[in-house]
Write a protein that holds these residues in place. Sequence first.
Motif, PDB file in Angstrom:
ATOM      1  N   THR A 271       0.827  -1.212   0.000  1.00 20.68           N
ATOM      2  CA  THR A 271       0.000   0.000   0.000  1.00 20.68           C
ATOM      3  C   THR A 271       0.868   1.272   0.000  1.00 20.68           C
ATOM      4  O   THR A 271       0.556   2.249  -0.682  1.00 20.68           O
ATOM      5  N   HIS A 272       1.961   1.231   0.730  1.00 24.17           N
ATOM      6  CA  HIS A 272       2.897   2.373   0.748  1.00 24.17           C
ATOM      7  C   HIS A 272       3.442   2.626  -0.650  1.00 24.17           C
ATOM      8  O   HIS A 272       3.503   3.757  -1.136  1.00 24.17           O
ATOM      9  N   LEU A 273       3.846   1.545  -1.293  1.00 26.30           N
ATOM     10  CA  LEU A 273       4.399   1.641  -2.656  1.00 26.30           C
ATOM     11  C   LEU A 273       3.366   2.204  -3.619  1.00 26.30           C
ATOM     12  O   LEU A 273       3.648   3.093  -4.432  1.00 26.30           O
ATOM     13  N   LYS A 274       2.144   1.692  -3.494  1.00 24.41           N
ATOM     14  CA  LYS A 274       1.062   2.108  -4.380  1.00 24.41           C
ATOM     15  C   LYS A 274       0.781   3.607  -4.217  1.00 24.41           C
ATOM     16  O   LYS A 274       0.635   4.347  -5.208  1.00 24.41           O
ATOM     17  N   ALA A 275       0.750   4.039  -2.944  1.00 24.38           N
ATOM     18  CA  ALA A 275       0.457   5.456  -2.677  1.00 24.38           C
ATOM     19  C   ALA A 275       1.514   6.349  -3.344  1.00 24.38           C
ATOM     20  O   ALA A 275       1.187   7.389  -3.925  1.00 24.38           O
ATOM     21  N   ALA A 276       2.768   5.935  -3.265  1.00 22.66           N
ATOM     22  CA  ALA A 276       3.843   6.744  -3.845  1.00 22.66           C
ATOM     23  C   ALA A 276       3.750   6.764  -5.369  1.00 22.66           C
ATOM     24  O   ALA A 276       3.865   7.825  -5.997  1.00 22.66           O
TER      25      ALA A 276
END
Lengths: 214, 322
Positions: free
Chosen positions: B89-94
């Motif tokens: 999710t962190h990766l996706k947000a970035a």
Amino acid sequence: MSGPEFEGTDGVDPDLVSEGDDRGGSREGDGNADGPSPDGGHSPGPSTHTVRLELVDEPGQLLAALQPIANNGGNLLSIYHERGNKTPRGRIPVEVDFEATEERFDGIVEALREAGVNVMQAGTEEYAEELTIVVFGHLIDTDLSDTLRRIEGCASASVADVSLAAPQGTEDVSSARLRVEARAGETTDALAAVRSIAEEKGLRVVEPLTGVEA
Amino acid sequence: MKLAVVGAGAVGRSVVELAGEYGHEVVAVADSQSAIVEPEGVDAEAVLTRKAEIGVVGDDDPDDALAADYDVLVEATPTTLGDAEPGFTHLKAALERDRHVVLANKGPVAERFGDVRALEADSAGDVRFEATVGGAIPAISTVEDVEPGHVTAIRGVLNGTANFILTRMAAEGLDYDHVLAEAQDLGVAEADPSFDVEGTDAALKCVILSNVLSFGAADDLESAREFTLADAEVAGIRDIPGSALRLAAEDGRTVRLIGEATGETVRVAPRLIPENGTLAVNGTQNIVQIETTHAGRLNISGRGAGGPETASAVLGDVGRLE
């Protein structure tokens, strides 16, 4: 702290690997028949041969069997004398490695037969590749002899040597190092066979990393 | 580059500490409970002291770090299996904000490589993950340089804990349990060493390498085969008796936990190798061996774990994004 440890084959049944006389020594697919190389020109150098002999358990028999090899131009490399192990006819299997040229090799086999020695198997390529494997687990409880016999029963493999280490005694976990000879190009099959026998008996196999050592 | 560092374990903390030396600025740091966001750059020393003393990095919410104005998100939260959350999710947000992502967390690229590549394709941001394989060893960038289509196989020793245990067992003739306890005392092994000694960690690295080979050699994302941990054949070193190592040594061999990635198969297992061979690295060392079609065999050994070592791989990735 070292416990019983011994070397040698245990329970290797030689008649399981004696079917080899009809292989004719040619590698599959290279179209080369027996005998001199078809491109002619020069005579090839000596190569390593293995013969499997069957000897009567009497003094002097081993020497009598080695003489035809030495007398006919074979350079002896190693002798593997499976004492304590009998062929189905009650004789002792012996495996002899020696160097000789192709022409001399045929003469040696002939001389052995003339001297009354039973040559169970003769060829250069029967077991061309060697694998060292370590197996560990309850080797003795799961019948090590049976394990080895079943590896031998696999067409592509022969167990040449076994070293066992059972430092905690025979009922605990022990390890064995096997030297397995496999036919050229069949090491994968041989390993798969060892793996499946081990899995069935709950043993673990440490396989060699093959094709990397060069 | 402006960095947001998510995850304040050994690697995340080392990135915060060393970023300045590499010419980058850390504008946000988050751990699982807290965050600090400083558009002008955080005071690394103050953040690390606070983390060490009271267990938080700042007074902000972790989500604030993800929303900060950064160029590169450094994802250094612990590796999780399955859905690879919360790292994914962190990766996706970035990526959705068109920012770059540098992973130290293996989860997203080991368990959801296809999803990661698809998100990356729709983003102006790139994803790099050198730190996920072999710590300080530049394994992935070397494969990229050689080109995945010209790499036939990658193998190596990819877990320092397992390698330490096998090395000590062979050298001292000690049993597994004894050496494991020693490794735990030295901080080389975790209290629960399963992830390392059962081969899972090495397998994740091999899965990542297989994905790099497979996607790198494929014509497009759709035709690439994706690997996950479920595709790996894994056997660990737990319960290997000292006698097995002794028998190996008598024959000039030793046992190492070897991982293999070919782009078609992934396998991790204890294997017999020559005692003095290239792959027989000692202690916590790692080695990556790359078989290529035209460049022969490449060997790179070095430290496969550790905060500063892994942070150097992270910061190397950041440098490649500039």
